[in-house]
Design a protein around this motif. Structure first.
Motif, PDB file in Angstrom:
ATOM      1  N   ALA A 105      70.041  60.891   1.620  1.00  0.00           N
ATOM      2  CA  ALA A 105      69.724  62.166   0.976  1.00  0.00           C
ATOM      3  C   ALA A 105      70.363  63.332   1.724  1.00  0.00           C
ATOM      4  CB  ALA A 105      68.209  62.347   0.905  1.00  0.00           C
ATOM      5  N   ARG A 165      74.079  63.373   0.917  1.00  0.00           N
ATOM      6  CA  ARG A 165      74.355  63.823  -0.452  1.00  0.00           C
ATOM      7  C   ARG A 165      74.011  65.291  -0.657  1.00  0.00           C
ATOM      8  NH1 ARG A 165      71.729  58.159  -2.362  1.00  0.00           N
ATOM      9  NH2 ARG A 165      73.676  56.946  -2.418  1.00  0.00           N
ATOM     10  N   GLY A 166      72.948  65.754   0.018  1.00  0.00           N
ATOM     11  CA  GLY A 166      72.540  67.143  -0.174  1.00  0.00           C
ATOM     12  C   GLY A 166      73.186  68.114   0.789  1.00  0.00           C
ATOM     13  N   ALA A 214      67.888  70.497   0.722  1.00  0.00           N
ATOM     14  CA  ALA A 214      68.364  69.719  -0.419  1.00  0.00           C
ATOM     15  C   ALA A 214      67.909  68.273  -0.319  1.00  0.00           C
ATOM     16  CB  ALA A 214      69.888  69.799  -0.501  1.00  0.00           C
ATOM     17  N   ARG A 259      64.209  68.091  -1.238  1.00  0.00           N
ATOM     18  CA  ARG A 259      63.963  68.188  -2.681  1.00  0.00           C
ATOM     19  C   ARG A 259      64.245  66.873  -3.373  1.00  0.00           C
ATOM     20  NH1 ARG A 259      66.363  73.293  -2.023  1.00  0.00           N
ATOM     21  NH2 ARG A 259      68.394  72.465  -2.704  1.00  0.00           N
ATOM     22  N   SER A 260      65.317  66.196  -2.973  1.00  0.00           N
ATOM     23  CA  SER A 260      65.682  64.952  -3.650  1.00  0.00           C
ATOM     24  C   SER A 260      64.675  63.837  -3.386  1.00  0.00           C
ATOM     25  CB  SER A 260      67.081  64.503  -3.214  1.00  0.00           C
ATOM     26  OG  SER A 260      67.078  64.048  -1.873  1.00  0.00           O
ATOM     27  N   ARG A 318      71.326  69.048 -14.445  1.00  0.00           N
ATOM     28  CA  ARG A 318      72.041  68.090 -13.585  1.00  0.00           C
ATOM     29  C   ARG A 318      72.182  66.746 -14.289  1.00  0.00           C
ATOM     30  NH1 ARG A 318      68.316  67.555  -8.656  1.00  0.00           N
ATOM     31  NH2 ARG A 318      66.795  67.727 -10.356  1.00  0.00           N
ATOM     32  N   PHE A 339      71.665  63.183 -13.919  1.00  0.00           N
ATOM     33  CA  PHE A 339      70.954  62.237 -13.063  1.00  0.00           C
ATOM     34  C   PHE A 339      71.734  60.930 -12.961  1.00  0.00           C
ATOM     35  CE2 PHE A 339      68.020  65.388 -13.046  1.00  0.00           C
ATOM     36  CZ  PHE A 339      66.699  65.061 -12.787  1.00  0.00           C
ATOM     37  N   GLU A 368      67.505  57.156 -11.156  1.00  0.00           N
ATOM     38  CA  GLU A 368      66.916  58.483 -11.215  1.00  0.00           C
ATOM     39  C   GLU A 368      66.342  58.761 -12.604  1.00  0.00           C
ATOM     40  OE1 GLU A 368      69.648  60.637  -7.762  1.00  0.00           O
ATOM     41  OE2 GLU A 368      69.961  61.155  -9.863  1.00  0.00           O
TER      42      GLU A 368
END
Length: 315
Positions: free
Chosen positions: A31, A34-35, A40, A43-44, A149, A151, A157
């Motif tokens: 995460a 990726r963020g 970020a 949040r994911s 977004r 997903f 997701e």
């Protein structure tokens, strides 16, 4: 001389073994990569950013090596971090693949279907159509996610998506269900022609690239009076007479507070794509949701692409 007795390391002791078998901490690494930031990543994963920082610190301590470098722009993996991330990606793919196949196993019509689409389609098209579907399938629950977004269906997701573009991700089944037309609209009481209107536009992160291109081709930046992150907000602002905006005909034509505004050129309609992962083909839940989308689009086809469109010269 008697052999020296070795002392076993407790299973819960910190170290590489524990670090590499703690999936929560490995998911945190993915995460963060990726963020790019703690916020970020948090949040994911649905946790607090301090949890992300704590898991990263714990993992680096157990491995006795830094996995990311902290910069003003975010977190960048170190060489060791890149190696660990590559392994975590493979582990994630194996786990999510297994879970997808389990989800796709033929079982009864029970459980949750996670359906994602744009906020506009979720609010205006799908949510008002769900009652008969759920009445016919009382064992199902629907999680409807309206989000601009895209997903990742491969990472579970969402189970299926209704989108305005077709991705090239391997393993996805894509089927075109129809088209969504757009036109300019202004308040019904606003007599100004296109050339005299201020315009209400979309934020950069919340709409399809074709919408941005069409607006940019016809409307210079200095005539943009408002930018907003939702079609509904722009529609409400247009109804007050603030200016003209580009809306789906599905919303604009049915709003008595708006009038269609003749424009120099029409925008090419956007395709409506149904997307799901091929591992879910045999899932009764998935099949029921696909049938729901098929019937919903068919029932509203004339409103999604109105008769007589394009109303202006086509782009």
């Amino acid at each position: 001389m008697p052999a020296q007795k070795r002392t076993a390391t407790p299973a819960h002791a910190p170290g590489p073994d524990r670090a590499l078998t703690d999936w929560d901490r490995l998911r945190t690494l993915l995460a963060l990569r990726r963020g790019g930031t703690l916020s970020a990543a948090a949040r994911s994963l649905g946790v607090d950013h301090t949890t992300i920082a704590r898991r990263l610190d714990s993992l680096e301590r157990d491995l006795d090596t830094p996995l990311f470098t902290r910069t003003p722009d975010g977190f960048t993996p170190t060489p060791t971090g890149e190696q660990l991330l590559a392994a975590a990606v493979r582990m994630e793919a194996e786990v999510t693949g297994l879970l997808r196949r389990l989800d796709g196993a033929p079982t009864g019509l029970t459980g949750t279907i996670r359906l994602t689409t744009t906020p506009h389609l979720a609010t205006s098209l799908l949510a008002p159509s769900l009652a008969p579907f759920l009445a016919q399938n009382p064992g199902l629950q629907v999680e409807l996610v309206g989000d601009a977004r895209a997903f990742d269906l491969s990472r579970r997701e969402a189970d299926l998506a209704l989108r305005l573009s077709r991705p090239d991700t391997p393993g996805l089944v894509a089927r075109r269900l129809g088209s969504l037309a757009f036109a300019f609209y202004a308040a019904a009481h606003d007599p100004r022609p296109f050339e005299d209107q201020p315009f209400l536009a979309y934020g950069d992160s919340v709409s399809h690239a074709a919408i941005h291109r069409h607006l940019a081709d016809l409307v210079p930046p200095e005539r943009i009076a408002l930018r907003a992150n939702s079609m509904h907000a722009l529609q409400e602002a247009a109804r007050t007479g603030l200016g003209a905006t580009l809306l789906s005909c599905f919303s604009g034509e049915s709003d008595p507070g708006l009038r269609r505004l003749p424009a120099p050129r029409a925008m090419t309609p956007l395709p409506l794509w149904l997307l799901f992962h091929e591992d879910l083909r045999r899932s009764p839940r998935l099949r029921a949701a696909v049938a729901f989308l098929d019937s919903t689009i068919a029932a509203h086809r004339g409103a999604l692409l109105p008769m007589g469109f394009p109303f202006d010269p086509l782009d």
